[in-house]
Design a protein around this motif. Structure first.
Motif, PDB file in Angstrom:
ATOM      1  N   ARG A   1       0.772  -1.185  -0.044  1.00  0.00           N
ATOM      2  CA  ARG A   1      -0.002   0.009  -0.041  1.00  0.00           C
ATOM      3  C   ARG A   1       0.782   1.437   0.111  1.00  0.00           C
ATOM      4  O   ARG A   1       0.450   2.265  -0.439  1.00  0.00           O
ATOM      5  CB  ARG A   1      -0.956   0.019   1.236  1.00  0.00           C
ATOM      6  N   ASP A   2       2.004   1.259   0.341  1.00  0.00           N
ATOM      7  CA  ASP A   2       2.820   2.496   0.805  1.00  0.00           C
ATOM      8  C   ASP A   2       4.000   2.535  -0.222  1.00  0.00           C
ATOM      9  O   ASP A   2       4.532   3.475  -0.183  1.00  0.00           O
ATOM     10  CB  ASP A   2       3.271   2.746   2.311  1.00  0.00           C
ATOM     11  N   ARG A   3       4.497   1.311  -0.546  1.00  0.00           N
ATOM     12  CA  ARG A   3       5.527   1.214  -1.398  1.00  0.00           C
ATOM     13  C   ARG A   3       5.395   2.043  -2.722  1.00  0.00           C
ATOM     14  O   ARG A   3       4.306   2.021  -3.481  1.00  0.00           O
ATOM     15  CB  ARG A   3       5.949  -0.153  -1.797  1.00  0.00           C
ATOM     16  N   THR A   4       6.308   2.954  -3.222  1.00  0.00           N
ATOM     17  CA  THR A   4       6.580   3.538  -4.460  1.00  0.00           C
ATOM     18  C   THR A   4       6.631   2.394  -5.628  1.00  0.00           C
ATOM     19  O   THR A   4       7.598   1.624  -5.508  1.00  0.00           O
ATOM     20  CB  THR A   4       7.796   4.457  -4.610  1.00  0.00           C
ATOM     21  N   LEU A   5       5.770   2.336  -6.566  1.00  0.00           N
ATOM     22  CA  LEU A   5       6.112   1.374  -7.850  1.00  0.00           C
ATOM     23  C   LEU A   5       6.889   1.886  -8.793  1.00  0.00           C
ATOM     24  O   LEU A   5       6.510   2.901  -9.318  1.00  0.00           O
ATOM     25  CB  LEU A   5       4.591   1.160  -8.253  1.00  0.00           C
ATOM     26  N   GLY A   6       7.842   1.166  -9.374  1.00  0.00           N
ATOM     27  CA  GLY A   6       8.467   1.347 -10.736  1.00  0.00           C
ATOM     28  C   GLY A   6       9.648   2.233 -10.468  1.00  0.00           C
ATOM     29  O   GLY A   6      10.125   3.356 -11.179  1.00  0.00           O
ATOM     30  N   GLN A   7      10.293   2.369  -9.264  1.00  0.00           N
ATOM     31  CA  GLN A   7      11.510   3.020  -9.122  1.00  0.00           C
ATOM     32  C   GLN A   7      12.741   2.083  -9.130  1.00  0.00           C
ATOM     33  O   GLN A   7      13.860   2.493  -9.437  1.00  0.00           O
ATOM     34  CB  GLN A   7      11.522   4.000  -7.816  1.00  0.00           C
TER      35      GLN A   7
ATOM     36  N   LEU B   1      13.290  -4.934 -11.300  1.00  0.00           N
ATOM     37  CA  LEU B   1      14.001  -6.134 -11.863  1.00  0.00           C
ATOM     38  C   LEU B   1      13.306  -6.665 -12.889  1.00  0.00           C
ATOM     39  O   LEU B   1      12.137  -7.133 -12.946  1.00  0.00           O
ATOM     40  CB  LEU B   1      14.014  -7.079 -10.549  1.00  0.00           C
ATOM     41  N   LEU B   2      13.982  -6.920 -14.130  1.00  0.00           N
ATOM     42  CA  LEU B   2      13.754  -7.661 -15.021  1.00  0.00           C
ATOM     43  C   LEU B   2      14.226  -8.853 -15.487  1.00  0.00           C
ATOM     44  O   LEU B   2      15.231  -9.192 -15.291  1.00  0.00           O
ATOM     45  CB  LEU B   2      14.103  -6.915 -16.422  1.00  0.00           C
TER      46      LEU B   2
ATOM     47  N   ASN C   1      15.811  -4.752  -3.138  1.00  0.00           N
ATOM     48  CA  ASN C   1      14.897  -3.722  -2.739  1.00  0.00           C
ATOM     49  C   ASN C   1      14.001  -3.389  -3.687  1.00  0.00           C
ATOM     50  O   ASN C   1      13.731  -2.237  -4.002  1.00  0.00           O
ATOM     51  CB  ASN C   1      15.290  -2.604  -1.907  1.00  0.00           C
ATOM     52  N   ALA C   2      13.771  -4.332  -4.774  1.00  0.00           N
ATOM     53  CA  ALA C   2      12.864  -3.981  -5.831  1.00  0.00           C
ATOM     54  C   ALA C   2      11.490  -3.701  -5.538  1.00  0.00           C
ATOM     55  O   ALA C   2      10.995  -4.190  -4.664  1.00  0.00           O
ATOM     56  CB  ALA C   2      12.853  -5.166  -7.133  1.00  0.00           C
ATOM     57  N   ASP C   3      11.022  -2.800  -6.380  1.00  0.00           N
ATOM     58  CA  ASP C   3       9.520  -2.358  -6.080  1.00  0.00           C
ATOM     59  C   ASP C   3       8.600  -2.879  -7.035  1.00  0.00           C
ATOM     60  O   ASP C   3       7.416  -2.655  -7.241  1.00  0.00           O
ATOM     61  CB  ASP C   3       9.344  -1.018  -5.666  1.00  0.00           C
ATOM     62  N   LEU C   4       9.176  -3.542  -8.248  1.00  0.00           N
ATOM     63  CA  LEU C   4       8.547  -4.086  -9.219  1.00  0.00           C
ATOM     64  C   LEU C   4       9.475  -5.273 -10.214  1.00  0.00           C
ATOM     65  O   LEU C   4      10.598  -5.146 -10.087  1.00  0.00           O
ATOM     66  CB  LEU C   4       8.130  -2.978 -10.378  1.00  0.00           C
TER      67      LEU C   4
ATOM     68  N   ASP D   1       2.034 -17.895  -6.824  1.00  0.00           N
ATOM     69  CA  ASP D   1       1.582 -18.912  -5.653  1.00  0.00           C
ATOM     70  C   ASP D   1       2.339 -18.635  -4.495  1.00  0.00           C
ATOM     71  O   ASP D   1       2.011 -19.008  -3.330  1.00  0.00           O
ATOM     72  CB  ASP D   1       1.734 -20.409  -5.715  1.00  0.00           C
ATOM     73  N   ALA D   2       3.676 -18.001  -4.688  1.00  0.00           N
ATOM     74  CA  ALA D   2       4.548 -17.579  -3.563  1.00  0.00           C
ATOM     75  C   ALA D   2       3.807 -17.029  -2.198  1.00  0.00           C
ATOM     76  O   ALA D   2       4.297 -17.579  -0.940  1.00  0.00           O
ATOM     77  CB  ALA D   2       5.842 -16.989  -3.947  1.00  0.00           C
ATOM     78  N   PRO D   3       3.238 -15.849  -2.286  1.00  0.00           N
ATOM     79  CA  PRO D   3       3.090 -14.913  -3.070  1.00  0.00           C
ATOM     80  C   PRO D   3       4.210 -13.930  -3.416  1.00  0.00           C
ATOM     81  O   PRO D   3       5.287 -13.966  -2.416  1.00  0.00           O
ATOM     82  CB  PRO D   3       1.791 -14.356  -3.064  1.00  0.00           C
ATOM     83  N   PRO D   4       4.334 -13.149  -4.408  1.00  0.00           N
ATOM     84  CA  PRO D   4       5.464 -12.455  -4.549  1.00  0.00           C
ATOM     85  C   PRO D   4       5.351 -11.112  -3.533  1.00  0.00           C
ATOM     86  O   PRO D   4       4.268 -10.822  -3.408  1.00  0.00           O
ATOM     87  CB  PRO D   4       5.300 -11.789  -6.015  1.00  0.00           C
ATOM     88  N   PRO D   5       6.414 -10.662  -3.047  1.00  0.00           N
ATOM     89  CA  PRO D   5       6.661  -9.546  -2.066  1.00  0.00           C
ATOM     90  C   PRO D   5       6.433  -8.267  -2.430  1.00  0.00           C
ATOM     91  O   PRO D   5       6.130  -7.173  -2.092  1.00  0.00           O
ATOM     92  CB  PRO D   5       7.832  -9.571  -1.405  1.00  0.00           C
ATOM     93  N   VAL D   6       6.552  -8.397  -3.874  1.00  0.00           N
ATOM     94  CA  VAL D   6       6.492  -6.808  -4.789  1.00  0.00           C
ATOM     95  C   VAL D   6       5.483  -7.161  -5.909  1.00  0.00           C
ATOM     96  O   VAL D   6       5.005  -8.098  -6.394  1.00  0.00           O
ATOM     97  CB  VAL D   6       7.844  -6.369  -5.059  1.00  0.00           C
ATOM     98  N   PRO D   7       4.910  -5.887  -6.564  1.00  0.00           N
ATOM     99  CA  PRO D   7       4.273  -5.927  -7.700  1.00  0.00           C
ATOM    100  C   PRO D   7       4.704  -6.799  -8.932  1.00  0.00           C
ATOM    101  O   PRO D   7       6.125  -6.649  -8.976  1.00  0.00           O
ATOM    102  CB  PRO D   7       3.904  -4.453  -8.137  1.00  0.00           C
ATOM    103  N   LEU D   8       4.180  -7.304  -9.480  1.00  0.00           N
ATOM    104  CA  LEU D   8       4.518  -8.033 -11.042  1.00  0.00           C
ATOM    105  C   LEU D   8       4.179  -7.155 -12.174  1.00  0.00           C
ATOM    106  O   LEU D   8       2.769  -6.880 -12.175  1.00  0.00           O
ATOM    107  CB  LEU D   8       3.916  -9.310 -11.023  1.00  0.00           C
TER     108      LEU D   8
END
Length: 270
Positions: free
Chosen positions: A138-144, A147-148, A231-234, A259-266
């Motif tokens: 909820r509070d994390r900035t996305l896309g800064q 990780l590809l 410390n990826a956010d995406l 299923d993990a589920p991931p700790p950050v957005p995908l």
């Protein structure tokens, strides 16, 4: 290069608040039009034998006036106000969830929604990138810090190009290859990750190349571990390089990550 049309897909507001907030923040970042899309799937679509009489359906839910839909609209409006997103609209649509969301997504640059299997399925059937946001994000900035996950596949290529608008303004972009050595990954070349890093450099994106071996823990766990370490956010990745049915039966990286589920957005693309 920019996103100019985004959709936030809302299915259950209690689970989707993080995705709603992230979608509004992205729309503000790119000065994009944001559509809040709430799909009501009548229960007789899934359970026709249990609802022989369509008149038994809740008329308020069917018209978008029930408590759940109104709460979703309120959350969407609040997020737009908080981020200053003035070009926005609300859509309430009746229909089968997967196909309705896919149809609307085809008229947007990306679809934002909560994580889970539905997000990965939409990446396949909509032909648009899907940004899947964990409930707790909820509070994390996305896309800064991006990780590809790179294996030179068609799906990974589509994920990379779909993420270009985010990468161009990111603080850090990392290209990760996993188990790149050996005959199974000839497409990665003699210097795995270097070719896609060069492509990104031509777009003004300075990307570091990271290489990892999955050893006994598996590719999905290695990918998620690398994301945490940087410390990826995406995480940007191709979805279902094998058929979805095969991954459901035999397993696969997409299935394991979801299923993990991931700790950050995908960011998922197929």
């Amino acid at each position: 290069m920019s996103y100019k049309s985004l959709i936030i897909a809302i299915t259950e507001v209690s689970l989707d608040r993080a995705a709603i907030n992230q979608a509004a923040a992205l729309a503000a970042r790119f000065d994009a039009h944001l559509t809040g899309l709430y799909v009501y799937e009548p229960p007789y679509y899934r359970y026709p034998l249990a609802y022989p009489n369509i008149a038994d359906i809740d008329p308020e839910a069917a018209s978008g006036k029930d408590e759940a839909t109104l709460a979703a609209r309120e959350a969407f409006d609040a997020a737009c106000r908080a981020e200053g997103v003035e070009t926005n609209e609300w859509r309430f649509v009746r229909g089968e969830t997967l196909n309705t969301l896919a149809l609307h997504a085809r008229y947007a640059d990306a679809l934002v929604m909560s994580g889970g299997d539905l997000a990965a399925r939409l990446a396949i059937v909509s032909s648009r990138p899907v940004i899947a946001v964990p409930e707790a994000d909820r509070d994390r900035t996305l896309g800064q810090r991006i990780l590809l996950a790179w294996n030179a596949s068609r799906e990974a290529t589509r994920a990379a190009t779909a993420a270009l608008p985010l990468m161009i303004g990111a603080e850090q972009v990392s290209v990760l290859t996993i188990d790149a050595e050996g005959s199974a990954h000839r497409d990665l070349g003699d210097n795995p990750g270097a070719d896609i890093a060069l492509y990104l450099a031509r777009h003004g994106i300075e990307a570091e190349v990271r290489r990892a071996d999955s050893d006994s823990v598996g590719v999905a766990e290695t990918l998620l571990t690398e994301a945490v370490e940087m410390n990826a956010d995406l995480i940007c990745m191709g979805a279902y390089g094998h058929s979805r049915l095969r991954e459901l039966v035999l397993g696969g990286v997409t299935r394991d990550v979801i299923d993990a589920p991931p700790p950050v957005p995908l960011l998922l693309a197929h």
